[in-house]
Design an enzyme around this catalytic site. Structure first.
Site, PDB file in Angstrom:
ATOM      1  N   ASP A 122      47.025  54.776  68.971  1.00  0.00           N
ATOM      2  CA  ASP A 122      45.674  54.309  68.657  1.00  0.00           C
ATOM      3  C   ASP A 122      45.439  54.490  67.155  1.00  0.00           C
ATOM      4  OD1 ASP A 122      42.922  54.035  68.363  1.00  0.00           O
ATOM      5  OD2 ASP A 122      42.479  55.017  70.277  1.00  0.00           O
TER       6      ASP A 122
ATOM      7  N   ALA B  88      45.198  45.274  63.976  1.00  0.00           N
ATOM      8  CA  ALA B  88      44.644  45.833  65.220  1.00  0.00           C
ATOM      9  C   ALA B  88      43.118  45.777  65.183  1.00  0.00           C
ATOM     10  CB  ALA B  88      45.103  47.283  65.392  1.00  0.00           C
ATOM     11  N   ALA B  89      42.548  45.272  66.244  1.00  0.00           N
ATOM     12  CA  ALA B  89      41.088  45.184  66.336  1.00  0.00           C
ATOM     13  C   ALA B  89      40.713  44.809  67.759  1.00  0.00           C
ATOM     14  CB  ALA B  89      40.556  44.118  65.380  1.00  0.00           C
TER      15      ALA B  89
ATOM     16  N   THR C  79      38.213  38.069  59.281  1.00  0.00           N
ATOM     17  CA  THR C  79      37.782  36.817  59.908  1.00  0.00           C
ATOM     18  C   THR C  79      36.714  36.116  59.075  1.00  0.00           C
ATOM     19  OG1 THR C  79      36.487  35.994  61.784  1.00  0.00           O
ATOM     20  CG2 THR C  79      36.228  38.295  61.288  1.00  0.00           C
ATOM     21  N   ASP C  80      36.603  34.800  59.242  1.00  0.00           N
ATOM     22  CA  ASP C  80      35.514  34.063  58.567  1.00  0.00           C
ATOM     23  C   ASP C  80      34.151  34.390  59.173  1.00  0.00           C
ATOM     24  OD1 ASP C  80      35.809  32.756  61.007  1.00  0.00           O
ATOM     25  OD2 ASP C  80      35.980  30.742  60.171  1.00  0.00           O
ATOM     26  N   GLU C  81      34.142  35.048  60.345  1.00  0.00           N
ATOM     27  CA  GLU C  81      32.863  35.298  61.021  1.00  0.00           C
ATOM     28  C   GLU C  81      31.986  36.283  60.244  1.00  0.00           C
ATOM     29  OE1 GLU C  81      33.122  35.577  65.304  1.00  0.00           O
ATOM     30  OE2 GLU C  81      35.016  34.487  65.319  1.00  0.00           O
TER      31      GLU C  81
ATOM     32  N   TYR D  46      30.889  41.989  66.927  1.00  0.00           N
ATOM     33  CA  TYR D  46      32.271  41.835  66.450  1.00  0.00           C
ATOM     34  C   TYR D  46      32.303  41.608  64.945  1.00  0.00           C
ATOM     35  CZ  TYR D  46      36.547  39.277  65.215  1.00  0.00           C
ATOM     36  OH  TYR D  46      37.685  38.846  64.581  1.00  0.00           O
TER      37      TYR D  46
ATOM     38  N   LYS E  45      33.752  43.933  61.834  1.00  0.00           N
ATOM     39  CA  LYS E  45      34.788  43.454  60.914  1.00  0.00           C
ATOM     40  C   LYS E  45      34.259  43.483  59.471  1.00  0.00           C
ATOM     41  CE  LYS E  45      38.389  41.935  61.589  1.00  0.00           C
ATOM     42  NZ  LYS E  45      39.737  42.602  61.714  1.00  0.00           N
TER      43      LYS E  45
ATOM     44  N   TYR F 226      29.595  26.880  76.759  1.00  0.00           N
ATOM     45  CA  TYR F 226      28.354  27.580  76.388  1.00  0.00           C
ATOM     46  C   TYR F 226      27.361  26.610  75.758  1.00  0.00           C
ATOM     47  CZ  TYR F 226      31.061  31.978  76.790  1.00  0.00           C
ATOM     48  OH  TYR F 226      31.831  33.020  77.221  1.00  0.00           O
TER      49      TYR F 226
HETATM   50  P1  NAD Z   1      44.091  40.337  69.877  1.00  0.00           P
HETATM   51  O1  NAD Z   1      42.872  40.842  70.562  1.00  0.00           O
HETATM   52  O2  NAD Z   1      44.926  39.284  70.516  1.00  0.00           O
HETATM   53  O3  NAD Z   1      45.075  41.563  69.559  1.00  0.00           O
HETATM   54  C1  NAD Z   1      44.616  42.786  69.069  1.00  0.00           C
HETATM   55  C2  NAD Z   1      45.755  43.788  69.145  1.00  0.00           C
HETATM   56  O4  NAD Z   1      45.287  45.057  68.630  1.00  0.00           O
HETATM   57  C3  NAD Z   1      46.226  44.071  70.587  1.00  0.00           C
HETATM   58  O5  NAD Z   1      47.640  44.103  70.627  1.00  0.00           O
HETATM   59  C4  NAD Z   1      45.636  45.444  70.900  1.00  0.00           C
HETATM   60  O6  NAD Z   1      46.412  46.186  71.834  1.00  0.00           O
HETATM   61  C5  NAD Z   1      45.633  46.095  69.532  1.00  0.00           C
HETATM   62  N1  NAD Z   1      44.621  47.159  69.427  1.00  0.00           N
HETATM   63  C6  NAD Z   1      43.304  47.086  69.779  1.00  0.00           C
HETATM   64  N2  NAD Z   1      42.713  48.271  69.564  1.00  0.00           N
HETATM   65  C7  NAD Z   1      43.658  49.104  69.032  1.00  0.00           C
HETATM   66  C8  NAD Z   1      43.648  50.447  68.587  1.00  0.00           C
HETATM   67  N3  NAD Z   1      42.539  51.187  68.657  1.00  0.00           N
HETATM   68  N4  NAD Z   1      44.783  50.976  68.108  1.00  0.00           N
HETATM   69  C9  NAD Z   1      45.937  50.238  68.035  1.00  0.00           C
HETATM   70  N5  NAD Z   1      46.001  48.970  68.468  1.00  0.00           N
HETATM   71  C10 NAD Z   1      44.871  48.387  68.947  1.00  0.00           C
HETATM   72  O7  NAD Z   1      43.580  39.887  68.429  1.00  0.00           O
HETATM   73  P2  NAD Z   1      44.072  38.694  67.502  1.00  0.00           P
HETATM   74  O8  NAD Z   1      43.366  37.466  67.882  1.00  0.00           O
HETATM   75  O9  NAD Z   1      45.538  38.709  67.419  1.00  0.00           O
HETATM   76  O10 NAD Z   1      43.460  39.168  66.096  1.00  0.00           O
HETATM   77  C11 NAD Z   1      44.198  40.008  65.225  1.00  0.00           C
HETATM   78  C12 NAD Z   1      43.378  40.261  63.972  1.00  0.00           C
HETATM   79  O11 NAD Z   1      43.071  39.027  63.345  1.00  0.00           O
HETATM   80  C13 NAD Z   1      42.055  40.954  64.242  1.00  0.00           C
HETATM   81  O12 NAD Z   1      41.834  41.880  63.204  1.00  0.00           O
HETATM   82  C14 NAD Z   1      41.038  39.812  64.179  1.00  0.00           C
HETATM   83  O13 NAD Z   1      39.778  40.284  63.766  1.00  0.00           O
HETATM   84  C15 NAD Z   1      41.677  38.911  63.149  1.00  0.00           C
HETATM   85  N6  NAD Z   1      41.344  37.483  63.277  1.00  0.00           N
HETATM   86  C16 NAD Z   1      41.509  36.829  64.465  1.00  0.00           C
HETATM   87  C17 NAD Z   1      41.235  35.464  64.541  1.00  0.00           C
HETATM   88  C18 NAD Z   1      41.450  34.685  65.813  1.00  0.00           C
HETATM   89  O14 NAD Z   1      41.088  33.525  65.892  1.00  0.00           O
HETATM   90  N7  NAD Z   1      42.050  35.270  66.844  1.00  0.00           N
HETATM   91  C19 NAD Z   1      40.771  34.784  63.410  1.00  0.00           C
HETATM   92  C20 NAD Z   1      40.621  35.483  62.209  1.00  0.00           C
HETATM   93  C21 NAD Z   1      40.916  36.826  62.153  1.00  0.00           C
HETATM   94  P1  TYD Z   2      36.067  31.878  71.099  1.00  0.00           P
HETATM   95  O1  TYD Z   2      37.424  31.363  71.435  1.00  0.00           O
HETATM   96  O2  TYD Z   2      35.514  33.020  71.892  1.00  0.00           O
HETATM   97  O3  TYD Z   2      36.093  32.233  69.532  1.00  0.00           O
HETATM   98  P2  TYD Z   2      34.847  32.634  68.534  1.00  0.00           P
HETATM   99  O4  TYD Z   2      33.658  32.954  69.322  1.00  0.00           O
HETATM  100  O5  TYD Z   2      35.401  33.844  67.834  1.00  0.00           O
HETATM  101  O6  TYD Z   2      34.689  31.453  67.649  1.00  0.00           O
HETATM  102  O7  TYD Z   2      35.038  30.696  71.219  1.00  0.00           O
HETATM  103  C1  TYD Z   2      35.208  29.485  70.475  1.00  0.00           C
HETATM  104  C2  TYD Z   2      33.991  28.615  70.739  1.00  0.00           C
HETATM  105  O8  TYD Z   2      34.004  28.233  72.141  1.00  0.00           O
HETATM  106  C3  TYD Z   2      32.672  29.334  70.523  1.00  0.00           C
HETATM  107  O9  TYD Z   2      31.729  28.439  69.989  1.00  0.00           O
HETATM  108  C4  TYD Z   2      32.258  29.773  71.918  1.00  0.00           C
HETATM  109  C5  TYD Z   2      32.805  28.663  72.810  1.00  0.00           C
HETATM  110  N1  TYD Z   2      33.183  29.098  74.169  1.00  0.00           N
HETATM  111  C6  TYD Z   2      32.688  28.400  75.291  1.00  0.00           C
HETATM  112  O10 TYD Z   2      31.932  27.422  75.160  1.00  0.00           O
HETATM  113  N2  TYD Z   2      33.053  28.837  76.526  1.00  0.00           N
HETATM  114  C7  TYD Z   2      33.860  29.909  76.734  1.00  0.00           C
HETATM  115  O11 TYD Z   2      34.153  30.278  77.896  1.00  0.00           O
HETATM  116  C8  TYD Z   2      34.383  30.585  75.579  1.00  0.00           C
HETATM  117  C9  TYD Z   2      35.284  31.787  75.728  1.00  0.00           C
HETATM  118  C10 TYD Z   2      34.019  30.138  74.317  1.00  0.00           C
END
Ligand code: NAD
Ligand code: TYD
Length: 351
Positions: free
Chosen positions: A61, A84-85, A132-134, A157, A161, A214
């Site tokens: 962790d 990790a997140a 993230t861009d969020e 979230y 971040k 949604y």
């Molecule tokens: P994910 O949820 O698929 O994976 C997260 C990983 O982190 C998992 O393997 C989980 O086991 C590990 N983890 C969670 N808590 C932990 C802890 N306390 N200690 C150690 N490991 C831990 O996430 P993802 O989509 O691969 O995102 C990875 C990173 O990229 C995140 O920081 C996220 O904010 C960022 N990000 C994601 C997106 C996207 O679209 N998915 C976009 C921009 C940025």
């Molecule tokens: P998501 O994949 O959860 O990414 P983020 O919220 O980080 O952008 O969602 C992408 C878009 O899809 C977001 O506008 C929410 C919408 N959404 C639905 O309409 N239905 C769903 O079941 C989910 C998971 C997301």
């Protein structure tokens, strides 16, 4: 040059693509993947490289101060790529404390250990934080997020971040820790946990289950293929300037409902169903609380300064993604047979 790179969250969606890319492309580097294996972490994602001599997995962790110290010392860590997140907005709405714990305190734990370990020699050290861009909040009809767009996070979230980004910059400013941050738009591709829009809908279409949209489906996201993100991370890791932020995105905006219709059509073709059949599954449900309307990234800086550009057109990326899920049914089945069902029923109340 030899490097000992600690990658956190390497068993997750984006992390596994980054681990695979670095393990395969840099046999000189030692890659240490530290992951807690939460519901989102899956070692299946790393099967193809798990026995490589330059790869090591540590289950831990990032909030565990002693363990983080031990890992830095055991492997003489000189660089961190921190992914990790807790990453899903819907889960952050039901459990904000877990997001503050991992995303803020976990990041702080890593930063502080990096500072302690590297204090006497900052040469060739780097703490690379993936964000993230969020964090920039929500856009109206026009405009794009730039690196200097003011932070305005709107979900638990993105608030967590954003806080972690601030700590990274504070460690750079206060202690001189070499850092770089990238803020990326929505990723899609193989290995994404089926709670996020695209894999959730692919899975539901396959099983002829309702597609929970949604609100009115009018929210807009900017989608980037995950391997393009991993390639950007490789470039920023090697060429990014200390203290800088780079936005990463695909200049690829889609209104949710339009994207969903594309997925339905491609799936109908691949599954030999009549075109239009899967669209019948679209079900409008209650909107997400505080649902951000639009995200869109301006990635000119990384393109002009570091020469990174997305390589895949969306049509190609979505085709590759759908093919992967159809060819890896066991991967999905293994996830869906666990706690996933409980989460799904609570979140959607649909059968
Ligand atoms: P994910 O949820 O698929 O994976 C997260 C990983 O982190 C998992 O393997 C989980 O086991 C590990 N983890 C969670 N808590 C932990 C802890 N306390 N200690 C150690 N490991 C831990 O996430 P993802 O989509 O691969 O995102 C990875 C990173 O990229 C995140 O920081 C996220 O904010 C960022 N990000 C994601 C997106 C996207 O679209 N998915 C976009 C921009 C940025
Ligand atoms: P998501 O994949 O959860 O990414 P983020 O919220 O980080 O952008 O969602 C992408 C878009 O899809 C977001 O506008 C929410 C919408 N959404 C639905 O309409 N239905 C769903 O079941 C989910 C998971 C997301």
């Amino acid at each position: 040059m030899k490097k000992n790179i600690l990658i956190t969250g390497g068993a997750g969606f984006i992390g596994c693509h980054v681990v695979k890319l670095l393990v395969n492309n840099y046999p000189n580097y030692n890659i240490i993947n530290m992951d807690k294996l939460t519901y989102a972490g899956n070692l299946e994602n790393l099967k193809e490289i798990e026995n490589h001599p330059n790869y090591k997995f540590v289950k831990a962790d990032i909030c565990d101060i002693d363990k983080v110290k031990e890992v830095f010392e055991t492997y003489t860590v000189d660089s961190v790529i921190h992914l990790a997140a807790e990453s899903h907005v819907d889960r952050s709405i039901t459990n904000p404390f877990e997001f503050a714990q991992t995303n803020i305190l976990g990041t702080l734990t890593l930063l502080n250990q990096a500072k302690n370990s590297w204090l006497n020699d900052l040469e060739d050290k780097l703490f690379y934080h993936i964000s993230t861009d969020e964090v920039y909040g929500s856009l109206g009809d026009t405009g794009l997020f730039l690196e200097d767009t003011p932070y305005d996070p709107k979900s638990p979230y993105s608030a967590a971040k954003a806080s972690s980004d601030h700590f990274v910059r504070a460690y750079n400013n206060t202690y001189g820790l070499p850092v770089v941050i990238t803020n990326c738009s929505n990723n899609y591709g193989p290995n994404q946990f089926p709670e996020k829009l695209i894999p959730l809908f692919i899975n539901n279409i396959q099983n002829k289950k309702p597609l929970p949209v949604y609100g009115k489906g009018e929210n807009i996201r900017d989608w980037l293929y995950v391997e393009d993100h991993a390639r950007a991370i490789d470039i920023v890791f090697h060429k990014g300037r200390n203290g800088e932020t780079y936005n990463i995105g695909g200049f690829n905006e889609w209104k949710n409902i339009d994207l969903i219709k594309v997925i339905c059509k491609v799936m109908d073709k691949k599954l030999g169903r009549e075109i239009g059949e899967s669209e019948q599954l679209i079900t409008y449900v209650k909107d997400r609380a505080g649902h951000d309307m639009r995200y869109a990234i301006d990635s000119t800086k990384i393109s002009e300064e570091l020469g990174w550009n997305p390589s895949l057109q969306f049509e190609e990326g979505i085709e590759k993604t759908i093919n992967w899920y159809l060819q890896n049914k066991d991967w999905l089945e293994n996830i869906i047979s666990g706690d996933y069902q409980e989460y799904y029923n609570k979140q959607y109340n649909l059968r």
